[in-house]
Write a protein that holds these residues in place. Structure first.
Motif, PDB file in Angstrom:
ATOM      1  N   THR A 101       0.836  -1.205   0.000  1.00 20.04           N
ATOM      2  CA  THR A 101       0.000   0.000   0.000  1.00 20.04           C
ATOM      3  C   THR A 101       0.868   1.252   0.000  1.00 20.04           C
ATOM      4  O   THR A 101       0.587   2.215  -0.721  1.00 20.04           O
ATOM      5  N   ALA A 102       1.937   1.235   0.798  1.00 20.35           N
ATOM      6  CA  ALA A 102       2.858   2.387   0.820  1.00 20.35           C
ATOM      7  C   ALA A 102       3.485   2.597  -0.547  1.00 20.35           C
ATOM      8  O   ALA A 102       3.671   3.734  -0.992  1.00 20.35           O
ATOM      9  N   GLY A 103       3.812   1.521  -1.238  1.00 18.56           N
ATOM     10  CA  GLY A 103       4.387   1.628  -2.579  1.00 18.56           C
ATOM     11  C   GLY A 103       3.436   2.246  -3.576  1.00 18.56           C
ATOM     12  O   GLY A 103       3.829   3.069  -4.401  1.00 18.56           O
ATOM     13  N   TRP A 104       2.174   1.859  -3.513  1.00 13.12           N
ATOM     14  CA  TRP A 104       1.181   2.440  -4.424  1.00 13.12           C
ATOM     15  C   TRP A 104       0.953   3.922  -4.122  1.00 13.12           C
ATOM     16  O   TRP A 104       0.761   4.721  -5.033  1.00 13.12           O
ATOM     17  N   ILE A 105       0.974   4.267  -2.859  1.00 11.19           N
ATOM     18  CA  ILE A 105       0.840   5.681  -2.487  1.00 11.19           C
ATOM     19  C   ILE A 105       2.033   6.477  -3.009  1.00 11.19           C
ATOM     20  O   ILE A 105       1.865   7.555  -3.593  1.00 11.19           O
TER      21      ILE A 105
END
Length: 109
Positions: free
Chosen positions: A79-83
């Protein structure tokens, strides 16, 4: 502890690389336009790299990779990567359109 410091130092290095690229790809063409150069050459693709360096450099500097942006086992983004990817894409688009509009307003096409 030492791993987190390495990530933070890496973030500072990435930010430094981004600043150098911004100096060459953004500031120099704007400075040439202020001096009244007949033509100004800028590198639109470098704006994307500047955005990547800025976003990931700040991320690593602030968090020390406390929140991993990729899942190595599944070979996918977290999720952090997509953000981070979304912020990078928006920053790159904004930087490109800002630079393009600025140069067009100064009379360069």
């Amino acid at each position: 502890m030492f791993g987190e410091i390495r990530y933070r130092l890496g973030g500072m290095l990435i930010l430094l690389v981004g600043v150098v690229m911004a100096w060459v790809a953004v500031w120099q063409p704007l400075h040439q336009s202020e001096l009244g150069a007949a033509t100004v050459t800028w590198m639109p693709r470098i704006v994307v790299l500047i955005a990547v360096c800025t976003v990931f450099g700040l991320y690593l500097l602030v968090t020390g990779n406390r929140y991993p942006y990729r899942d190595a086992e599944r070979q996918s983004l977290t999720t952090a990567g997509w953000i981070l990817f979304s912020i990078t894409a928006l920053t790159a688009l904004a930087g490109f359109f800002w630079m393009d509009a600025t140069l067009k307003s100064l009379g360069y096409s």
